[in-house]
Design an enzyme around this catalytic site. Structure first.
Site: not given
Ligand code: 13P
Length: 343
Positions: A177, A219
């Protein structure tokens, strides 16, 4: 676990009509969320709230996996059933956030690097024993005056790849991510440029560190204007800008892209994912969701910390999961939103 097993798990997480519920808020973050409904954050209120989410009837219909936080992975329902077991019985895989949070990057004002690699191999072994099937590590990239620097992008990409390699070694599917934040007044072009550079650097690091692309998920943020930008973009523009960047830099071997919501409203996040799927019928990757706030906001509000509102909270989560499930097949629209909410 073989590379083929990792790839099978990754594909299962982005199965048709399904996505991921991110419920891995760290203790300081969940405290902030609970404060919005005037609930004190205690072991018990955090547990009760997570139990509401995980015992939602039919959760497995549109949710393939839930990302948990260390504390939650070890918790159980009021009746004593471990959350991991309860979710597995509903057909939902458990994942775990393993990073230690984004900390100030030395000699780089305004920028952050995510920590948590020390001792990670040992922690991953324990998470496997506790029943986790996948992991998550979040890096944050801020757009601002003269930033992000190449240094910030590179150190975060390197750490993401270290995390991904260690996860695969342990038999866990890494969710990589790199989040380019929506904070700021930058326009959609600035977000596109920074997202492209970031993803290019992340995939170079993953390649360098021998991470199997088939056995991971990406992500990312969508390509979207900053929150304070005067020129906001409609879902079709967001989808076009996002796909243009992704086609350039996300290898086709990656089975799925599971977007974060990052501060978009619940409906915006569904509409944008829908537009992405409408435009990307022939994309090489599944385009799915791994939403935190965009799946939980109305559920948290409907619950309000009161046991009597359990069903209302669960209905709100079920509704959002259904809407995002529909967005996966480009069949989400305002009518569906209204009909399902009223049901
Ligand atoms: P959000 O969808 O609220 O951005 O959270 C996703 C997430 O796991 C952030 O690390």
């Amino acid at each position: 676990m073989s590379a083929a097993d990792l790839a099978a798990t990754a594909r299962e997480l982005v199965a048709a009509g399904k996505g991921i519920l991110a419920a891995d808020e760290s203790t300081p973050t969940i405290k902030k969320r609970l404060e919005t409904i005037d609930v004190e954050s205690t072991d018990e209120t955090r547990r009760a709230y997570r139990e509401l989410l995980f015992t939602t009837e039919g959760i497995g219909e549109h949710v393939s996996g839930v990302i948990l936080y260390d504390e939650t992975l070890r918790q159980s329902s009021a009746e004593g059933v471990p959350f991991v077991k309860l979710l597995a019985e509903a057909g939902v895989m458990s994942g775990i956030k393993v990073d230690g949070g984004a900390k100030l990057l030395a000699l780089a004002p305004g920028e952050k690097v995510t920590e948590g690699l020390d001792g990670l191999r040992g922690r991953l072994e324990e998470y496997v024993d506790l029943g986790a099937r996948f992991t998550k590590w979040r890096a944050v990239i801020t757009i601002g005056d003269g930033i992000p620097s190449a240094t910030c992008i590179e150190v975060n990409a390197h750490a993401l790849a270290r995390f991904a390699a260690l996860s695969q070694e342990a038999g866990l599917v890494p969710i990589v991510e790199p989040e380019v934040l929506m904070d700021g007044a930058h326009d959609i072009l600035a977000c596109a440029a920074v997202t492209e550079k970031t993803l290019e650097c992340v995939f170079a690091a993953l390649f360098e560190q021998r991470v199997s692309l088939e056995g991971m998920l990406l992500k990312p943020n969508m390509v979207i204007p900053g929150k304070d930008c005067g020129a906001q973009a409609d879902p079709e523009e967001v989808a076009a800008a996002t796909l243009q960047v992704f086609r350039r830099v996300v290898p086709a071997a990656v089975p799925g892209v599971v977007f974060l919501s990052g501060g978009q409203s619940e409906e915006e996040a569904s509409a944008n994912l829908n537009a992405l799927n409408a435009l990307a019928a022939s994309a090489p990757w599944q385009l799915s969701f791994s939403y935190g706030r965009a799946l939980q906001q109305s559920a948290l509000k409907a619950w309000g910390g009161k046991a009597g509102n359990l069903a209302a909270g669960q209905a709100a989560l079920r509704h959002r999961a259904r809407m995002n499930g529909a967005a996966r097949t480009a069949s989400y629209n305002a009518n569906l939103e209204a009909e399902s909410a009223a049901a």
